[in-house]
Write a protein that holds these residues in place. Structure first.
Motif, mmCIF file in Angstrom:
data_model
loop_
_atom_site.group_PDB
_atom_site.id
_atom_site.type_symbol
_atom_site.label_atom_id
_atom_site.label_comp_id
_atom_site.label_asym_id
_atom_site.label_seq_id
_atom_site.Cartn_x
_atom_site.Cartn_y
_atom_site.Cartn_z
ATOM 1 N N PHE A 128 -2.216 -17.130 -29.048
ATOM 2 C CA PHE A 128 -1.773 -15.954 -28.296
ATOM 3 C C PHE A 128 -2.889 -14.901 -28.236
ATOM 4 O O PHE A 128 -3.208 -14.383 -27.166
ATOM 5 N N ILE A 129 -3.506 -14.629 -29.372
ATOM 6 C CA ILE A 129 -4.595 -13.647 -29.422
ATOM 7 C C ILE A 129 -5.781 -14.110 -28.588
ATOM 8 O O ILE A 129 -6.362 -13.339 -27.828
ATOM 9 N N MET A 130 -6.139 -15.379 -28.706
ATOM 10 C CA MET A 130 -7.268 -15.891 -27.918
ATOM 11 C C MET A 130 -6.960 -15.862 -26.422
ATOM 12 O O MET A 130 -7.822 -15.520 -25.607
ATOM 13 N N ALA A 131 -5.732 -16.205 -26.041
ATOM 14 C CA ALA A 131 -5.352 -16.161 -24.625
ATOM 15 C C ALA A 131 -5.392 -14.729 -24.109
ATOM 16 O O ALA A 131 -5.883 -14.476 -23.002
ATOM 17 N N ALA A 132 -4.899 -13.784 -24.907
ATOM 18 C CA ALA A 132 -4.933 -12.378 -24.495
ATOM 19 C C ALA A 132 -6.371 -11.916 -24.289
ATOM 20 O O ALA A 132 -6.693 -11.284 -23.270
ATOM 21 N N ARG A 133 -7.232 -12.249 -25.226
ATOM 22 C CA ARG A 133 -8.642 -11.866 -25.090
ATOM 23 C C ARG A 133 -9.288 -12.529 -23.881
ATOM 24 O O ARG A 133 -10.090 -11.914 -23.181
ATOM 25 N N ALA A 134 -8.944 -13.789 -23.631
ATOM 26 C CA ALA A 134 -9.500 -14.500 -22.478
ATOM 27 C C ALA A 134 -9.103 -13.826 -21.166
ATOM 28 O O ALA A 134 -9.845 -13.878 -20.185
ATOM 29 N N LEU A 135 -7.940 -13.177 -21.162
ATOM 30 C CA LEU A 135 -7.449 -12.497 -19.962
ATOM 31 C C LEU A 135 -7.896 -11.040 -19.888
ATOM 32 O O LEU A 135 -7.466 -10.310 -18.994
ATOM 33 N N GLY A 136 -8.738 -10.617 -20.839
ATOM 34 C CA GLY A 136 -9.262 -9.258 -20.801
ATOM 35 C C GLY A 136 -8.433 -8.229 -21.535
ATOM 36 O O GLY A 136 -8.705 -7.026 -21.452
ATOM 37 N N LEU A 137 -7.427 -8.667 -22.277
ATOM 38 C CA LEU A 137 -6.612 -7.746 -23.063
ATOM 39 C C LEU A 137 -7.195 -7.594 -24.461
ATOM 40 O O LEU A 137 -7.864 -8.496 -24.965
ATOM 41 N N ASP A 138 -6.906 -6.476 -25.070
ATOM 42 C CA ASP A 138 -7.260 -6.256 -26.468
ATOM 43 C C ASP A 138 -6.003 -6.402 -27.307
ATOM 44 O O ASP A 138 -4.881 -6.230 -26.820
#
Length: 192
Positions: A128-138
């Motif tokens: 979940f964290i890696m997917a969020a980061r991949a989408l530009g979210l912090d």
């Protein structure tokens, strides 16, 4: 999409302060659609995610947080409650169809259910964290909260228990403190 290791690891930080910039629901759908492909044992997929966005839901969640986590949770555009479904094995006929006996590995075995749900929902939380980061979210993952209170407030009447909580949005880089050190390879690893 051109994702770099810098975006996922090297330059990524845990955020505690947030820009006043909304996170659209479509991006949350995309986040889940990426993270769901990460592997879990027997494809059990026990993570359940509740995205807390509305002022009413935030007002219910913030008092469940430890004092040091309340303000940042209130300010985050979205807070995800990462839960673990303690009845995950009921979905194994759908998720692991090539083995019709898979449910029997868990049914009536509370220790196996708990360890499998916790381990695999934690793995899914990492995805979940890696997917969020991949989408530009912090992200701002936390474990400072009253789990029974969160469960009663958000998972009442279900078999889901809270694993951890993660604020999401666009972090304010001006509020970051210096990056904390990490252990060197020699301190954390061995090759045998």
């Amino acid at each position: 999409m051109n994702i770099t290791t810098e975006q996922l690891f090297d330059d990524a930080r845990t955020h505690n302060a947030w820009l006043d910039r909304p996170v659209p629901d479509e991006l949350l759908h995309r986040l889940y659609d990426l993270m769901k492909w990460g592997p879990t044992s027997a494809n059990c997929c026990p993570a359940r995610i509740l995205f807390v966005k509305t002022p009413e839901a935030k007002a219910r969640l913030v008092p469940c947080m430890s004092e040091g986590n309340q303000a940042k949770t209130a300010a985050a555009p979205v807070t995800a409650i990462i839960g673990m479904d303690m009845h995950f094995y009921e979905k194994l006929p759908q998720l692991f169809p090539h083995n019709p006996e898979a449910r029997s590995w868990f049914e009536g075995k509370p220790e196996v259910i708990h360890s499998t749900a916790f381990r695999n929902s934690s793995l899914q939380g990492g995805y979940f964290i890696m997917a969020a980061r991949a989408l530009g979210l912090d992200c701002g993952p936390m474990s400072g909260f009253d789990a029974p209170r969160v469960d009663a407030e958000f998972w009442l009447g279900t078999a889901v228990k809270t694993n951890f909580i993660c604020n999401l949005g666009y972090g304010d880089p001006s509020q970051l403190f210096p990056r904390s050190p990490r252990l060197a390879f020699e301190q954390a690893c061995r090759i045998v």
